[in-house]
Design a protein around this motif. Structure first.
Motif, mmCIF file in Angstrom:
data_model
loop_
_atom_site.group_PDB
_atom_site.id
_atom_site.type_symbol
_atom_site.label_atom_id
_atom_site.label_comp_id
_atom_site.label_asym_id
_atom_site.label_seq_id
_atom_site.Cartn_x
_atom_site.Cartn_y
_atom_site.Cartn_z
ATOM 1 N N GLU A 485 0.846 -1.189 0.000
ATOM 2 C CA GLU A 485 0.000 0.000 0.000
ATOM 3 C C GLU A 485 0.881 1.239 0.000
ATOM 4 N N PRO A 486 0.680 2.165 -0.950
ATOM 5 C CA PRO A 486 1.556 3.341 -1.017
ATOM 6 C C PRO A 486 1.421 4.217 0.218
ATOM 7 N N MET A 487 2.543 4.768 0.657
ATOM 8 C CA MET A 487 2.558 5.691 1.791
ATOM 9 C C MET A 487 2.437 7.112 1.271
ATOM 10 N N ILE A 488 1.494 7.859 1.831
ATOM 11 C CA ILE A 488 1.256 9.239 1.439
ATOM 12 C C ILE A 488 1.651 10.142 2.600
ATOM 13 N N GLY A 489 2.486 11.133 2.309
ATOM 14 C CA GLY A 489 2.869 12.087 3.348
ATOM 15 C C GLY A 489 3.959 11.607 4.271
ATOM 16 N N GLY A 490 4.598 10.462 3.977
ATOM 17 C CA GLY A 490 5.731 10.005 4.773
ATOM 18 C C GLY A 490 5.376 9.218 6.004
ATOM 19 N N TYR A 491 4.058 8.967 6.259
ATOM 20 C CA TYR A 491 3.687 8.218 7.456
ATOM 21 C C TYR A 491 2.472 7.350 7.151
ATOM 22 N N LYS A 492 2.476 6.135 7.694
ATOM 23 C CA LYS A 492 1.331 5.244 7.537
ATOM 24 C C LYS A 492 1.278 4.302 8.732
ATOM 25 N N GLU A 493 0.063 4.078 9.221
ATOM 26 C CA GLU A 493 -0.132 3.118 10.296
ATOM 27 C C GLU A 493 -1.325 2.242 9.943
ATOM 28 N N LYS A 494 -1.312 1.006 10.412
ATOM 29 C CA LYS A 494 -2.416 0.099 10.143
ATOM 30 C C LYS A 494 -2.596 -0.839 11.328
ATOM 31 N N GLN A 495 -3.828 -1.109 11.646
ATOM 32 C CA GLN A 495 -4.135 -2.066 12.702
ATOM 33 C C GLN A 495 -4.181 -3.455 12.089
ATOM 34 N N VAL A 496 -3.505 -4.395 12.718
ATOM 35 C CA VAL A 496 -3.440 -5.759 12.196
ATOM 36 C C VAL A 496 -3.915 -6.720 13.278
ATOM 37 N N CYS A 497 -4.632 -7.755 12.862
ATOM 38 C CA CYS A 497 -5.172 -8.758 13.781
ATOM 39 C C CYS A 497 -4.877 -10.147 13.213
ATOM 40 N N PRO A 498 -3.622 -10.528 13.116
ATOM 41 C CA PRO A 498 -3.285 -11.805 12.487
ATOM 42 C C PRO A 498 -3.689 -12.993 13.368
ATOM 43 N N CYS A 499 -4.004 -14.102 12.729
ATOM 44 C CA CYS A 499 -4.316 -15.342 13.444
ATOM 45 C C CYS A 499 -3.110 -16.274 13.507
ATOM 46 N N THR A 500 -2.090 -15.997 12.698
ATOM 47 C CA THR A 500 -0.846 -16.771 12.714
ATOM 48 C C THR A 500 0.321 -15.801 12.669
ATOM 49 N N ASP A 501 1.538 -16.321 12.886
ATOM 50 C CA ASP A 501 2.726 -15.471 12.805
ATOM 51 C C ASP A 501 2.767 -14.795 11.430
ATOM 52 N N THR A 502 2.924 -13.471 11.427
ATOM 53 C CA THR A 502 2.845 -12.713 10.174
ATOM 54 C C THR A 502 3.967 -11.683 10.133
ATOM 55 N N THR A 503 4.601 -11.565 8.947
ATOM 56 C CA THR A 503 5.664 -10.586 8.730
ATOM 57 C C THR A 503 5.141 -9.460 7.848
#
Length: 645
Positions: A485-503
């Motif tokens: 996902e492209p970063m706009i403005g030099g900052y990006k955050e996202k909430q993640v709720c993985p069910c398995t180990d995720t990189t």
């Protein structure tokens, strides 16, 4: 509304004596052709200044000119109200400002006459009991009253004189760019209210009120506010009538603007022919007519609750036959060509465009990016309905690229049928060079000096079913993507709720063309529960009457809906919701049965208030937590209702 005529006369500069008479809501003055007032002088910027009518006053603003704007030889540092007879300076050019309507509206105040020359009192007359002595006291009393009246008149005159040329300061200035007041729409049709608010202190939020009731609040992403602040808020009317839309802006110091107000005329939806519904109902949106139970049609779902919210499904409006599509650039309302921004800075660009064809621009018309530098902007922007010959302000938010240089993007109009037409408009900015340290020799693999790259996670170990936040920040790079996902403005955050180990991966393109990656891994313990498929929320709260008084019985139509549901149904789960008239009142609970036709539940409740005031009416979906939801934080909606005497 037709504004009074403003006349500007060139008193000093080229074409001395030339006069411009304009009667518009907003007047742009500058050197560039296409402005409302064109001054051909190198001292004048392309878009130098503007005069806008606000609350019955003409307000002068400098639009970032090179040589400044002056009023009566005083340089403008903020918006200022103009008075009839003022002199406007644009560099070395001087314009006389005349508006007879202002002169007529200004109250005239009597000035006290100079006191008469002193004369010695006459010799006292012969004493006459009850005669001349009584007359002298009466005259003295009348004289004292006259002095008091003259002093009061002088004080009023001093006040009005002090207000002459007073600057509009301390509070934001807010303008509704579209739609124009008096616009006509249909019941259920989306109305996009585009607003521009400005304040040197920074605008922190913009509120939209409908008939005096707060409908929506748009907050600035910057806690300190921003200027200009461009807000686009959507509103729909559920019943025919005339609605007053009011917009207020707030600055970082707590100041609130004077409201900008427009009236919108809403007409009823077309009556469908029996057997031919105007829109095909989709799960989640029952279609019905207020206070009337619709006649069943074979294989057509019906709804019978009263009063009912009319839902209109918009379809692209075809281009009318026998007319032509065309568009012409009028002015850069914000961000003149060559404006300088720091890397990653937010850019709120507004073009003023005229519908120069004979076809009206209706639902489905958009302003689209066609070539050049997109600068993180959305590919298209909805355009409000605009009649042939009318003008509209179109705003697009974009961000300055990270690398220094000059960037230009090109935009055009696009019809509801997909046809791109009209004059191409552009936005051209210059990204300044950031200060960097003296380069030192570095290995090939690490990023070059100056690039700053950070990828973090709030918690790298969670239990199944829990969530955490991944945060990425970059500076002085060409481009960056967080998990694609492209970063706009030099900052990006996202909430993640993985069910398995995720990189999670941050991929960065550096200014020299090379690339580098950063990764973080979230490790998960346990097994995730079965995924929730519903997301209940309060979709609609409609009050009748819209402006209730103490004596009125108020009908509140409530719709609880879900945008997600299992493929095999039901579309809406059995559940409860509750509502109350405001804090301090008792909650009332309602039940919604399972629904296999619509992904919504609608109920109507009635109540009254015994006192005037403002009441925060609350509705909470799934108050018993009976339904597993994808988002448990969006169940409550509050509406402020004004009760008049």
């Amino acid at each position: 509304m037709q504004q009074p005529t403003i006349t500007l006369t060139v008193q000093q500069g080229p074409k001395r004596g030339q006069r411009f008479s304009v009667a518009k809501d907003s007047i742009v003055i500058g050197r560039m052709m296409g402005n409302d007032v064109v001054i051909s002088d190198p001292e004048v910027s392309r878009r130098h200044a503007s005069i806008t009518w606000e609350r019955g006053q003409p307000i002068l603003r400098d639009l970032g000119s090179t040589n400044g704007t002056f009023v009566n030889d005083v340089r403008l540092t903020r918006p200022q109200a103009l008075s009839d007879g003022d002199t406007i300076g644009l560099g070395k050019v001087q314009l006389g400002f005349q508006c007879p309507a202002l002169a007529e509206a200004r109250p005239t105040v009597a000035r006290p006459s100079p006191p008469p020359a002193y004369a010695p009192p006459p010799a006292p007359p012969a004493e006459v009991e009850g005669g001349a002595g009584g007359f002298s006291w009466t005259a003295l009393g009348l004289l004292g009253l006259a002095v008091v009246i003259l002093l009061a008149a002088a004080a009023v005159g001093a006040y009005f004189y002090s207000q002459r040329g007073e600057e509009v300061a301390g509070v934001p200035t807010v303008v509704i760019n579209s739609p124009p007041s008096g616009s006509q729409v249909s019941v259920g049709q989306e109305v996009v209210v585009q607003v521009t608010a400005t304040d040197s202190r920074g605008v922190t939020r913009v509120e939209l009120l409908v008939n005096g009731v707060l409908y929506h609040s748009d907050a600035s992403p910057n806690p300190q506010g921003q200027s200009p602040f461009i807000s686009r808020q959507s509103w729909q009317a559920s019943a025919a009538g005339t609605y007053t839309l009011m917009v207020k802006a707030y600055n970082a110091a707590g100041g609130v603007s004077q409201p900008a107000v427009i009236n919108i005329n809403v007409i009823g939806a077309a009556t469908p022919t029996p057997g031919e519904p105007t829109a095909t109902p989709t799960p989640g949106e029952p279609t019905a007519t207020p206070t009337v139970t619709s006649t069943p049609v074979p294989d057509t779902p019906t709804a019978t609750w009263t009063p009912v919210i009319i839902v209109v499904t918009e379809t692209p409006t075809p281009t009318p036959t026998g007319c032509t599509l065309d568009a012409a650039f009028v002015a850069d309302v914000t961000v003149p060509d060559g404006a300088v921004f720091e890397p990653g800075a937010r850019i709120d660009k507004i073009w003023r465009v005229r519908n120069s064809g004979s076809c009206p621009w209706q639902s489905g018309y958009t302003w689209v990016f066609v070539s050049g530098d997109q600068m993180g902007a959305a590919a298209s922007q909805a355009v409000p309905a605009t009649a042939a010959g009318g003008t509209v302000d179109i705003g697009v938010t974009m961000y300055a690229p990270a690398a220094p240089g000059t960037y230009t993007g090109y935009w055009r109009m696009k019809g509801s049928d997909g046809q791109v037409f009209g004059q191409t408009s552009s936005v051209r900015i210059v990204v300044s060079s950031p200060a960097t340290a003296t380069p030192t020799a570095t290995p090939t693999s690490p990023p070059p000096p100056g690039a700053e790259i950070s990828l973090t996670v709030d918690r790298d170990q969670i239990n199944a079913g829990e969530c955490t936040w991944v945060r990425a920040r970059v500076e002085y790079v060409q481009a960056a993507w967080l998990d694609g996902e492209p970063m706009i403005g030099g900052y990006k955050e996202k909430q993640v709720c993985p069910c398995t180990d995720t990189t999670y991966t941050l991929h960065v393109e550096l200014t020299d063309g090379s690339t580098t990656d950063r990764t973080v891994t979230v490790r998960v313990s346990g097994v995730c529960p079965s995924p929730a498929v519903y997301d209940l929320y309060v979709k609609r709260m409609d009050f009748s009457p819209a402006n209730p008084a103490v004596i009125d019985t108020i009908s509140l139509s409530i719709m609880i809906a879900t945008d997600t549901y299992p493929s095999g149904g039901p579309f809406f789960p059995a559940s409860h919701f509750r509502w109350r008239k405001g804090p301090g009142f008792d909650w009332q609970e309602e039940f919604c049965p399972e629904n296999s036709q619509y992904a919504s539940c609608a109920k109507t409740v009635q109540f009254k208030y015994s006192q005037v005031g403002w009441y925060d009416v609350e509705v909470q979906a799934d108050n018993r937590n009976e339904v597993a939801e994808t988002d448990e934080g969006n169940n409550v909606k509050v509406w402020t209702l004004t009760i008049s005497p």
